[in-house]
Design a protein around this motif. Structure first.
Motif, short mmCIF file in Angstrom:
data_model
loop_
_atom_site.label_atom_id
_atom_site.label_comp_id
_atom_site.label_asym_id
_atom_site.label_seq_id
_atom_site.Cartn_x
_atom_site.Cartn_y
_atom_site.Cartn_z
N THR A 19 0.82 -1.22 0.00
CA THR A 19 0.00 0.00 0.00
C THR A 19 0.86 1.27 0.00
OG1 THR A 19 -0.29 -0.16 2.41
CG2 THR A 19 -2.00 -1.15 1.02
N GLU A 20 2.02 1.22 0.61
CA GLU A 20 2.93 2.36 0.59
C GLU A 20 3.43 2.64 -0.83
OE1 GLU A 20 4.65 1.88 5.15
OE2 GLU A 20 5.76 0.98 3.47
N ARG A 21 3.75 1.58 -1.57
CA ARG A 21 4.21 1.76 -2.96
C ARG A 21 3.12 2.41 -3.81
NH1 ARG A 21 7.34 -3.88 -3.61
NH2 ARG A 21 9.40 -3.04 -3.18
N LEU A 22 1.90 1.92 -3.64
CA LEU A 22 0.79 2.48 -4.41
C LEU A 22 0.55 3.94 -4.02
CD1 LEU A 22 -1.59 -0.59 -4.38
CD2 LEU A 22 -0.30 0.30 -6.35
N ALA A 23 0.57 4.22 -2.73
CA ALA A 23 0.36 5.59 -2.25
C ALA A 23 1.45 6.53 -2.77
CB ALA A 23 0.33 5.62 -0.72
N ALA A 24 2.69 6.08 -2.76
CA ALA A 24 3.79 6.91 -3.24
C ALA A 24 3.63 7.27 -4.71
CB ALA A 24 5.12 6.20 -3.00
N VAL A 43 -4.24 -10.46 -1.81
CA VAL A 43 -4.87 -9.14 -1.77
C VAL A 43 -5.63 -8.96 -3.07
CG1 VAL A 43 -4.48 -6.65 -1.64
CG2 VAL A 43 -2.99 -8.22 -0.37
N ARG A 44 -6.91 -8.63 -2.95
CA ARG A 44 -7.73 -8.28 -4.11
C ARG A 44 -8.10 -6.83 -3.93
NH1 ARG A 44 -10.90 -13.73 -5.64
NH2 ARG A 44 -11.20 -12.63 -7.59
N MET A 45 -7.86 -6.02 -4.98
CA MET A 45 -8.14 -4.60 -4.83
C MET A 45 -8.55 -3.97 -6.15
SD MET A 45 -4.33 -3.12 -4.31
CE MET A 45 -3.01 -3.73 -5.36
N ILE A 46 -9.30 -2.90 -6.00
CA ILE A 46 -9.70 -2.05 -7.11
C ILE A 46 -9.12 -0.68 -6.80
CG2 ILE A 46 -11.64 -1.00 -8.30
CD1 ILE A 46 -13.28 -3.49 -7.47
N VAL A 47 -8.49 -0.08 -7.81
CA VAL A 47 -7.82 1.20 -7.62
C VAL A 47 -8.35 2.24 -8.61
CG1 VAL A 47 -5.72 0.10 -6.73
CG2 VAL A 47 -5.93 0.56 -9.18
N ASP A 48 -8.03 3.50 -8.36
CA ASP A 48 -8.51 4.55 -9.25
C ASP A 48 -7.64 4.75 -10.48
OD1 ASP A 48 -6.29 5.72 -8.04
OD2 ASP A 48 -7.28 7.64 -7.68
N GLY A 54 -0.69 -1.12 -12.18
CA GLY A 54 -0.09 -2.24 -12.89
C GLY A 54 1.41 -2.08 -13.04
N ARG A 55 1.84 -0.87 -13.38
CA ARG A 55 3.27 -0.60 -13.52
C ARG A 55 4.00 -0.78 -12.19
NH1 ARG A 55 5.91 3.73 -12.24
NH2 ARG A 55 4.08 5.09 -12.23
N ILE A 56 3.42 -0.25 -11.11
CA ILE A 56 4.05 -0.35 -9.79
C ILE A 56 4.16 -1.81 -9.36
CG2 ILE A 56 3.70 0.17 -7.33
CD1 ILE A 56 4.66 2.55 -9.08
N LEU A 57 3.12 -2.59 -9.59
CA LEU A 57 3.13 -4.01 -9.20
C LEU A 57 4.15 -4.79 -10.03
CD1 LEU A 57 -0.71 -4.50 -8.79
CD2 LEU A 57 1.00 -4.30 -6.96
N ARG A 58 4.26 -4.49 -11.33
CA ARG A 58 5.27 -5.17 -12.16
C ARG A 58 6.68 -4.79 -11.72
NH1 ARG A 58 1.39 -3.92 -15.80
NH2 ARG A 58 2.43 -2.03 -16.52
N GLU A 59 6.89 -3.50 -11.44
CA GLU A 59 8.22 -3.06 -10.99
C GLU A 59 8.61 -3.71 -9.67
OE1 GLU A 59 7.98 1.20 -10.86
OE2 GLU A 59 8.10 1.40 -13.05
N ALA A 60 7.63 -3.99 -8.83
CA ALA A 60 7.89 -4.64 -7.54
C ALA A 60 8.07 -6.16 -7.70
CB ALA A 60 6.76 -4.35 -6.56
N ASP A 61 7.90 -6.65 -8.94
CA ASP A 61 8.06 -8.08 -9.25
C ASP A 61 7.13 -8.95 -8.39
OD1 ASP A 61 9.11 -10.05 -10.88
OD2 ASP A 61 10.68 -10.57 -9.41
N LEU A 62 5.89 -8.47 -8.23
CA LEU A 62 4.90 -9.21 -7.46
C LEU A 62 4.08 -10.11 -8.38
CD1 LEU A 62 3.69 -6.32 -5.14
CD2 LEU A 62 5.06 -8.32 -4.47
#
Length: 128
Positions: A19-24, A43-48, A54-62
């Motif tokens: 959540t910190e990565r997404l917030a940042a 974690v299942r989530m819907i974001v704005d 998607g980019r943040i999650l790929r960069e985090a290699d999740l």
């Protein structure tokens, strides 16, 4: 809307780091459900902002899955959710996730993740 399903280790701080990565990155979480099963967290989530998320999650290699979700507003009366879920079931649509996004005296706004988006879209259009 887009739903992300993210697999994390079920350890302290993993959800905080996500959540910190997404917030940042300026991504606001609209709906979230998080569950731990033994060593795995889900974690299942819907974001704005699905593109940035998607980019943040790929960069985090999740380990992440992404899919379209539909929204529907139902009357805030007994049975409206039952009628909607029955209509989808009778059409052969499996609900894989359901989020209550907003509840007011006028209505209930849900996000629905399904296995058959096209069929569900037509069924939800006639429900609303």
């Amino acid at each position: 809307m887009t739903e992300f399903t993210v697999r994390l280790a079920n350890r302290p701080g993993m959800l905080a780091a996500l959540t910190e990565r997404l917030a940042a990155a300026g991504v606001n979480i609209e709906a979230l459900a998080a569950f731990g099963y033994a060593e795995d967290g889900h974690v299942r989530m819907i974001v704005d902002d699905a593109i940035t998320a998607g980019r943040i999650l790929r960069e985090a290699d999740l380990s992440t899955q992404e899919r379209e979700v539909l929204t529907v507003i139902l009357p805030h009366v007994p049975g409206s959710l039952a009628r909607m879920t029955r209509r989808l079931a009778d059409s052969g649509v499996n609900i894989e996730a359901l989020y209550l996004l907003k509840s007011t005296a006028d209505g209930l706004e849900f996000a629905v993740a399904v296995d058959e988006v096209g069929t569900a879209r037509s069924q939800l259009a006639s429900t609303a």
